[in-house]
Design a protein around this motif. Structure first.
Motif, mmCIF file in Angstrom:
data_model
loop_
_atom_site.group_PDB
_atom_site.id
_atom_site.type_symbol
_atom_site.label_atom_id
_atom_site.label_comp_id
_atom_site.label_asym_id
_atom_site.label_seq_id
_atom_site.Cartn_x
_atom_site.Cartn_y
_atom_site.Cartn_z
ATOM 1 N N PRO A 120 0.936 -1.345 0.014
ATOM 2 C CA PRO A 120 0.192 -0.169 -0.089
ATOM 3 C C PRO A 120 0.943 1.432 0.005
ATOM 4 C CG PRO A 120 -0.093 -1.167 2.087
ATOM 5 C CD PRO A 120 0.575 -2.022 1.228
ATOM 6 N N VAL A 121 2.199 1.050 0.369
ATOM 7 C CA VAL A 121 3.139 2.342 0.174
ATOM 8 C C VAL A 121 2.992 3.057 -1.180
ATOM 9 C CG1 VAL A 121 4.204 2.018 2.383
ATOM 10 C CG2 VAL A 121 5.178 1.167 0.094
ATOM 11 N N PHE A 122 2.845 2.246 -2.326
ATOM 12 C CA PHE A 122 3.058 2.752 -3.506
ATOM 13 C C PHE A 122 1.660 3.277 -3.842
ATOM 14 C CE2 PHE A 122 6.107 -0.495 -3.114
ATOM 15 C CZ PHE A 122 7.308 -0.086 -4.029
ATOM 16 N N THR A 123 1.467 4.573 -3.506
ATOM 17 C CA THR A 123 0.452 5.476 -3.682
ATOM 18 C C THR A 123 0.973 6.746 -3.473
ATOM 19 O OG1 THR A 123 -1.953 5.562 -3.093
ATOM 20 C CG2 THR A 123 -0.453 5.083 -1.194
ATOM 21 N N ASP A 124 -0.142 7.709 -3.575
ATOM 22 C CA ASP A 124 0.066 9.248 -3.431
ATOM 23 C C ASP A 124 0.004 9.705 -2.026
ATOM 24 O OD1 ASP A 124 0.853 9.680 -6.121
ATOM 25 O OD2 ASP A 124 -1.322 9.860 -6.711
ATOM 26 N N LEU A 125 -1.271 9.358 -1.645
ATOM 27 C CA LEU A 125 -1.599 9.454 -0.043
ATOM 28 C C LEU A 125 -1.600 8.297 0.673
ATOM 29 C CD1 LEU A 125 -1.961 12.645 -0.752
ATOM 30 C CD2 LEU A 125 -3.836 12.811 0.422
ATOM 31 N N LEU A 126 -0.677 8.287 1.955
ATOM 32 C CA LEU A 126 -1.032 6.878 2.582
ATOM 33 C C LEU A 126 -1.403 7.217 3.755
ATOM 34 C CD1 LEU A 126 -0.271 3.951 2.871
ATOM 35 C CD2 LEU A 126 2.167 4.692 3.784
ATOM 36 N N LEU A 127 -2.468 6.658 4.276
ATOM 37 C CA LEU A 127 -2.955 6.972 5.699
ATOM 38 C C LEU A 127 -2.588 5.798 6.546
ATOM 39 C CD1 LEU A 127 -4.748 8.488 7.889
ATOM 40 C CD2 LEU A 127 -6.844 7.292 6.996
ATOM 41 N N VAL A 128 -2.075 5.906 7.597
ATOM 42 C CA VAL A 128 -1.542 5.015 8.409
ATOM 43 C C VAL A 128 -2.223 5.208 9.762
ATOM 44 C CG1 VAL A 128 0.446 3.779 9.782
ATOM 45 C CG2 VAL A 128 0.746 4.744 7.394
ATOM 46 N N ASP A 129 -3.331 4.545 10.105
ATOM 47 C CA ASP A 129 -4.309 4.814 11.134
ATOM 48 C C ASP A 129 -3.747 4.037 12.249
ATOM 49 O OD1 ASP A 129 -6.392 5.829 12.377
ATOM 50 O OD2 ASP A 129 -7.933 4.235 11.602
ATOM 51 N N GLU A 130 -3.532 4.768 13.608
ATOM 52 C CA GLU A 130 -2.978 4.677 14.727
ATOM 53 C C GLU A 130 -1.326 4.118 14.550
ATOM 54 O OE1 GLU A 130 -6.139 3.215 17.885
ATOM 55 O OE2 GLU A 130 -6.418 1.989 15.988
ATOM 56 N N ILE A 131 -0.823 4.799 14.123
ATOM 57 C CA ILE A 131 0.669 4.410 13.738
ATOM 58 C C ILE A 131 1.324 3.686 14.714
ATOM 59 C CG2 ILE A 131 1.590 6.861 13.942
ATOM 60 C CD1 ILE A 131 3.562 6.170 11.637
ATOM 61 N N ASN A 132 1.259 4.460 16.288
ATOM 62 C CA ASN A 132 1.909 4.012 17.187
ATOM 63 C C ASN A 132 1.467 2.543 17.718
ATOM 64 O OD1 ASN A 132 -0.538 5.000 18.027
ATOM 65 N ND2 ASN A 132 0.000 5.759 20.007
ATOM 66 N N ARG A 133 0.236 1.809 16.897
ATOM 67 C CA ARG A 133 0.469 0.400 17.236
ATOM 68 C C ARG A 133 1.225 -0.445 16.197
ATOM 69 N NH1 ARG A 133 -3.698 -0.420 20.692
ATOM 70 N NH2 ARG A 133 -5.084 1.231 21.014
#
Length: 339
Positions: A120-133
């Motif tokens: 999924p990083v191969f995109t323009d906008l990447l949303l990482v929800d709750e990154i600290n998990r």
């Protein structure tokens, strides 16, 4: 404390104002279009939207901190539609592996050929929800993506899209099953934006928006119109051309260097932070429709740029200090250029 408001910045320096609007035509067009279109789906959160736009104009990443249910994810999704950019979302969990976000090489069935399956990083906008998990190993996998906009897999460099931007969210009150973000990763975020509860009238408007959607997805019902092609790149070029006098470069440097010797801090801001402060201050000036920098632009940019890049001493935290309060003290201690 420096004000995080959308009011025009006061002019602490004497400068010429002629021609600023014509030179920032693309930025003004982008801002007006964004506020109009995003208002169809989002009520309030003007400061958050402005800071997200500033990050995109500076091509930087954003850490969004706030409790659940205050439109963090909705804002990023709406921005993707507004800017006509590809969008992927990753839900962070303690068992998330690097290959889950970067991709992996797989053996094609019935052959001896290997193929790389893009994550999924191969995109323009990447949303990482709750990154600290995310576990530390997976957090580390994002470092190369965020800094160099590329993925190294099996010794092969795979470039990410030119517009690749990470928007990551974290919950400030839920610590069970979380991992603290390392300083190296925090420093990769251009901004840390604190998302607060909406005002009463704004929250009422939220109810009205969802009532009018009549069961459809809010973003689909909003019919957000994308910006014209090429407008974002044109606005980015305008931001980079914002004029900065030598005295303001000295002011930016003095603020950043003072964090490294402040008595209640164990970690000050890095040179990367100084560059970020300068770039975001240019974006602040552009959003105020000025083609030159004033000290208030630097003050406006200071908190979102530096609040996640400094570390407090334990005794300062016990006394009730936080990074915003200490940064406000630092601003008050540094003379403002007047000429």
């Amino acid at each position: 404390m420096p004000e995080e408001s959308n009011q025009p910045a006061s002019q602490d320096a004497t400068v010429e104002t002629s021609g600023s609007q014509s030179q920032l035509h693309s930025t003004r067009q982008l801002l007006d279009h964004a506020r109009t279109q995003l208002g169809r789906a989002i009520s309030g959160q003007t400061r958050v939207i402005d800071e997200a736009l500033m990050a995109l104009l500076c091509q930087g990443h954003v850490l969004l901190e706030g409790v659940p249910g205050i439109a963090k994810t909705l804002i990023v999704k709406a921005l993707a539609r507004l800017l006509a950019l590809d969008f992927h979302r990753v839900q962070a969990t303690p068992d998330l592996m690097p290959a889950d976000i970067l991709g992996t090489t797989i053996l094609l069935q019935g052959s001896s050929t290997f193929s790389f399956h893009h994550g999924p990083v191969f995109t323009d906008l990447l949303l990482v929800d709750e990154i600290n998990r995310m576990p530390p190993r997976t957090q580390a996998a994002l470092l190369e993506c965020m800094e160099e906009r590329q993925v190294t897999s099996d010794g092969v460099l795979r470039p990410l899209p030119a517009d690749f931007t990470v928007f990551a969210t974290e919950n400030p009150i839920d610590f069970e099953g979380t991992y603290p973000l390392p300083e190296a990763q925090l420093d990769r975020f251009l901004l840390k934006t604190v998302v607060s509860y909406p005002a009463e009238e704004e929250e009422r408007h939220i109810l009205e928006l969802h009532l009018a959607a009549t069961g459809a997805l809010l973003l689909d019902a909003a019919n957000i119109e994308p910006i014209p092609a090429g407008l974002l790149n044109a606005a980015r070029q305008e931001v980079q051309s914002i004029r900065i006098e030598a005295e303001l470069l000295t002011y930016i440097l003095a603020l950043v260097r003072r964090t490294r010797e402040w008595p209640t801090l164990t970690l000050g801001a890095s040179p990367r932070a100084a560059i970020s402060l300068m770039r975001v201050a240019q974006a602040v000036a552009a959003l105020e429709d000025r083609n030159y920098l004033v000290p208030d632009d630097v003050k406006r940019a200071l908190l979102p740029v530096l609040r996640h890049r400094v570390r407090l001493k334990p005794e300062a935290e016990l006394e009730g200090f936080d990074s915003d309060r200490i940064l406000a003290d630092i601003v008050a201690a540094i003379p403002v250029p007047r000429a």
